[in-house]
Scaffold this motif. Structure first.
Motif: not given
Length: 336
Positions: A235, A231, A11
């Motif tokens: 994330e 989240r 990510t």
């Protein structure tokens, strides 16, 4: 400049690549990952995004000046010959890693990855290496111990705390956060040290005595985990981290070309990154976040500031915590 991001399908890594494509489009990026298919897919998607960056109103970047985004595997690092390396590979985090002890728990999980990647890096000439994987300060020093390159080539990312503290101080003083400068030394984590004695707003010193130091610190320590709870741990704080990493890379580029202090940016002040110390601030044989200037080879200069007594004391606590972990892992056999 050619930037290789190890752990390139993650990510953070893909967000960094996308950010660089938008703000520094001439940089070549290699997403280096054992999952070559995922890295390729991200590289191709970001490559397509550069079409819109290049052709948006106001863009001054011609198509033939846009850098490439490609995928690679770790065993290809020697062939890539990058100018700058971002280490972001990490073991998967448990789903409940949303409290302030999560960073420290990552040490044992990520040390074997550091050892493996260090082997992949050995064929390279010394190259600036920015560690983003937690716990950052410990892993910076581990890479330094394993690779034995000059210490200036080793950096640890710690600029997210700077942005979070600017947010907290800006709120308290009712000023724009982007005008606030408060360097953050020490550890990336629980023992971060805000240098309130050097706080500036739009370049001017401010009175920080009325500010509640502990309240500011609690905000900086807590907010990334509050974000993760909302989240999910996959994330992370991807946006602030990717922008901060891009800022480091842009600062290296600027510091390489101007030979002066243009790499510091709009506020014209040094920022703090983790790097191995050899007597600075009275410490050695560990890495701490300290104020630095950068150039093509990493750390050009470490600034040794006169700190307030409280700041000096907190820096000692951070150093003790990092040293204790380094001694523990060394005793367990993590010596390369």
């Amino acid at each position: 400049m050619h930037v290789a991001i190890v752990g390139g399908a993650s990510t953070i890594a893909t967000t960094v690549a996308h950010t660089l494509a938008g703000v520094t489009p001439t940089v070549d990026v290699s997403l280096v990952d054992i999952n070559e298919g995922a890295a390729w897919a991200h590289a191709k998607d970001i490559t397509h995004a550069t079409y819109h960056f290049s052709n948006a109103p106001g863009s001054t970047t011609a198509g033939d000046e846009v850098g490439t985004i490609q995928a690679a595997t770790p065993d290809e690092l020697g062939e890539l010959d990058p100018d700058f390396i971002v280490f972001n590979a990490a073991a998967p985090q448990p789903e409940d890693a949303t409290d302030r002890g999560a960073r420290e728990a990552e040490l044992d999980r990520n040390l074997p990855i550091v050892e493996s990647v260090a082997e992949d890096l050995r064929p390279l000439d010394p190259t600036p290496l920015l560690v983003v994987t937690n716990p950052i300060d410990r892993l910076v020093y581990q890479f330094y111990s394993l690779l034995e390159w000059p210490r200036r080539y080793f950096l640890g990312y710690s600029l997210s705390e700077t942005a979070r503290m600017a947010d907290a101080i800006g709120t308290e003083l009712a000023v724009p956060q982007n005008d606030v400068y408060c360097p953050m030394m020490g550890e990336h984590g629980e023992n971060v040290v805000p240098i309130l004695s050097r706080t500036r707003v739009d370049g001017e010193p401010v009175e920080t005595e009325p500010l509640d130091r502990e309240e500011l610190l609690e905000y900086v320590r807590d907010i990334p985990f509050e974000i993760a709870k909302e989240r999910g741990v996959d994330e992370t704080s991807r946006w602030v981290t990717s922008a901060g990493i891009a800022r480091v890379i842009r600062s290296v580029i600027a510091g390489s070309s101007d030979g002066g202090d243009g790499h510091r940016g709009r506020l014209d002040e040094p920022f703090c990154l983790s790097t191995p110390l050899s007597g600075e601030y009275g410490y050695e044989d560990l890495a701490l976040s300290v104020p630095v200037d950068l150039d093509a080879d990493g750390v050009r200069e470490i600034h040794e500031w006169d700190l307030a007594p409280e700041e000096t004391s907190e820096l000692a606590v951070a150093a003790d915590a990092i040293r204790a972990d380094l001694e523990r892992t060394s005793a367990k056999g993590y010596e390369g």
